[in-house]
Design a protein around this motif. Structure first.
Motif, PDB file in Angstrom:
ATOM      1  N   ALA A 126       0.834  -1.200   0.000  1.00 14.08           N
ATOM      2  CA  ALA A 126       0.000   0.000   0.000  1.00 14.08           C
ATOM      3  C   ALA A 126       0.869   1.250   0.000  1.00 14.08           C
ATOM      4  O   ALA A 126       1.798   1.376   0.800  1.00 14.08           O
ATOM      5  N   SER A 127       0.564   2.172  -0.890  1.00 16.30           N
ATOM      6  CA  SER A 127       1.379   3.385  -1.023  1.00 16.30           C
ATOM      7  C   SER A 127       1.399   4.207   0.262  1.00 16.30           C
ATOM      8  O   SER A 127       2.381   4.905   0.549  1.00 16.30           O
ATOM      9  N   ARG A 128       0.338   4.113   1.062  1.00 21.24           N
ATOM     10  CA  ARG A 128       0.266   4.887   2.304  1.00 21.24           C
ATOM     11  C   ARG A 128       1.357   4.504   3.303  1.00 21.24           C
ATOM     12  O   ARG A 128       1.677   5.282   4.219  1.00 21.24           O
ATOM     13  N   LEU A 129       1.946   3.316   3.162  1.00 20.63           N
ATOM     14  CA  LEU A 129       2.947   2.852   4.118  1.00 20.63           C
ATOM     15  C   LEU A 129       4.345   3.381   3.818  1.00 20.63           C
ATOM     16  O   LEU A 129       5.222   3.371   4.677  1.00 20.63           O
ATOM     17  N   ALA A 183     -10.433  -3.927   0.605  1.00 16.60           N
ATOM     18  CA  ALA A 183      -9.612  -4.402   1.724  1.00 16.60           C
ATOM     19  C   ALA A 183      -8.347  -3.562   1.854  1.00 16.60           C
ATOM     20  O   ALA A 183      -7.905  -3.240   2.962  1.00 16.60           O
ATOM     21  N   LEU A 184      -7.774  -3.189   0.715  1.00 16.36           N
ATOM     22  CA  LEU A 184      -6.555  -2.375   0.727  1.00 16.36           C
ATOM     23  C   LEU A 184      -6.871  -0.947   1.170  1.00 16.36           C
ATOM     24  O   LEU A 184      -6.177  -0.378   2.022  1.00 16.36           O
ATOM     25  N   ARG A 185      -7.925  -0.376   0.604  1.00 16.71           N
ATOM     26  CA  ARG A 185      -8.274   1.011   0.911  1.00 16.71           C
ATOM     27  C   ARG A 185      -8.712   1.192   2.358  1.00 16.71           C
ATOM     28  O   ARG A 185      -8.460   2.230   2.968  1.00 16.71           O
ATOM     29  N   ASN A 186      -9.380   0.195   2.896  1.00 18.35           N
ATOM     30  CA  ASN A 186      -9.900   0.298   4.256  1.00 18.35           C
ATOM     31  C   ASN A 186      -8.886  -0.106   5.321  1.00 18.35           C
ATOM     32  O   ASN A 186      -9.213  -0.126   6.519  1.00 18.35           O
ATOM     33  N   ALA A 191      -0.518  -5.039   2.323  1.00 21.53           N
ATOM     34  CA  ALA A 191       0.115  -5.443   1.067  1.00 21.53           C
ATOM     35  C   ALA A 191      -0.775  -6.495   0.420  1.00 21.53           C
ATOM     36  O   ALA A 191      -1.680  -7.055   1.062  1.00 21.53           O
ATOM     37  N   LEU A 192      -0.520  -6.769  -0.846  1.00 24.81           N
ATOM     38  CA  LEU A 192      -1.402  -7.662  -1.594  1.00 24.81           C
ATOM     39  C   LEU A 192      -0.629  -8.443  -2.643  1.00 24.81           C
ATOM     40  O   LEU A 192       0.233  -7.892  -3.329  1.00 24.81           O
TER      41      LEU A 192
END
Length: 346
Positions: A126-129, A183-186, A191-192
């Protein structure tokens, strides 16, 4: 991994071992169409991973081969395989590596036509990390389709390559539908690991940063140490013997589609693949396809060297199957693909 994860893995293997009797074949003659009917279980139904099946269906190649296909869609390859083991489907379209577990348990299944030459999955954070390496995933929640599926095994390969162990992350089963985006956005996962076009779509939308990919032949060799089989059609050996005409028809349709794909342009892809496969953005769908184009099989044949390399890579995973070599020659047959290759000059 956690106790819960390994308990689930044990239950799955126990269920596989419990299948002592061969399931009643669902393949039959369709009285209305005068063709053989066969049920195929698969995951990621609308993904590029299953593109050869989509093409064979919408180009009419199954019909030309004299078969009518019913689809049994699942959220993961492990669940698709489970439906075959339970007699709900004749054939599973999924990762070749499933055969190692089946053979280890004494279940005689074989791959009989290859659709992909790479695993066709990616690992993204996730880019937020703002993580810069896979090593930063320690303690993270990593989304996979399910345990004992290709996304699970491939995620483990990337972790091991960067000095981490599978138990250093928390695996979260999120399936393979567009629900993985939520799931990623919330924040359910950090990671995925999933197939395209979902991964490419998230990448283009700057929602993930891809840390590892096994889309191309080169990237796959770098991760796996050599060539490996990708997506294949798998079935019980007994089915392939009793329903050899159905197996040959399926193989003919797939090899015909692979042959078509070798010269297909982007416009041809758009005309053939239903719009609901595009995730609402045909440019992104085509971009994902272009990254994967070389990963599709050419003639449906399975390489013995690739199978051996896949086994070596799979055996590296912690808590993997016995290191004693399996009879790998029993995991596949090229009988049907060889005939189809000649028939379509693939």
């Amino acid at each position: 991994m956690s106790h819960v994860i390994w308990r689930r893995r044990s239950l799955l293997l126990a269920a596989m071992a419990a299948v002592a009797k061969p399931p009643v074949s669902l393949a039959a003659v369709d009285p209305l169409r005068g063709s053989a009917r066969v049920t195929i279980a698969l995951a990621a139904r609308q993904s590029l991973y299953q593109l050869p099946l989509t093409l064979a269906e919408h180009l009419g190649y199954f019909r030309q081969a004299g078969i009518s296909v019913e689809w049994l869609a699942h959220e993961s390859g492990a669940k698709a395989l489970g439906s075959v083991l339970q007699g709900q489907a004749d054939v599973v379209a999924g990762a070749f590596e499933h055969l190692f577990g089946l053979q280890h348990k004494g279940l005689n299944y074989q791959a009989f036509v290859q659709m992909g030459r790479t695993p066709q999955v990616s690992l993204g954070v996730a880019s937020r990390l703002e993580l810069r390496s896979v090593m930063g995933l320690k303690g993270a929640r990593l989304g996979i389709t399910s345990l004992d599926s290709s996304t699970h095994w491939m995620a483990c390969q990337w972790l091991l390559q960067h000095g981490l162990l599978p138990e250093d992350v928390v695996f979260v089963e999120v399936g393979s539908s567009t629900a993985v985006v939520d799931a990623l956005r919330n924040g359910v996962i950090d990671a995925l690991c999933n197939p395209d076009p979902v991964m490419y779509w998230l990448e283009q939308k700057n929602e993930i940063r891809v840390m590892g990919e096994a889309r191309t032949l080169m990237s796959t060799r770098k991760l796996m140490g050599g060539q490996v089989p990708g997506a294949c059609l798998l079935a019980k050996t007994d089915f392939l013997q009793r329903q050899s005409d159905v197996a040959q028809a399926l193989t003919d349709a797939i090899v015909h589609a692979l042959k078509w794909l070798q010269t297909a342009g982007l416009t041809d892809i758009l005309k053939t693949v239903p719009a609901h496969h595009w995730l609402g953005d045909r440019a992104i769908y085509l971009g994902a396809f272009e990254k994967l184009r070389e990963s599709y099989a050419l003639d449906g044949l399975i390489s013995g060297d690739a199978v051996l390399n896949a086994w070596r890579a799979h055996a590296r995973l912690p808590n993997a199957l016995s290191s004693a070599r399996l009879p790998l020659e029993r995991t596949y047959t090229n009988t049907f693909a060889a005939k189809s290759k000649t028939r379509f000059a693939a």
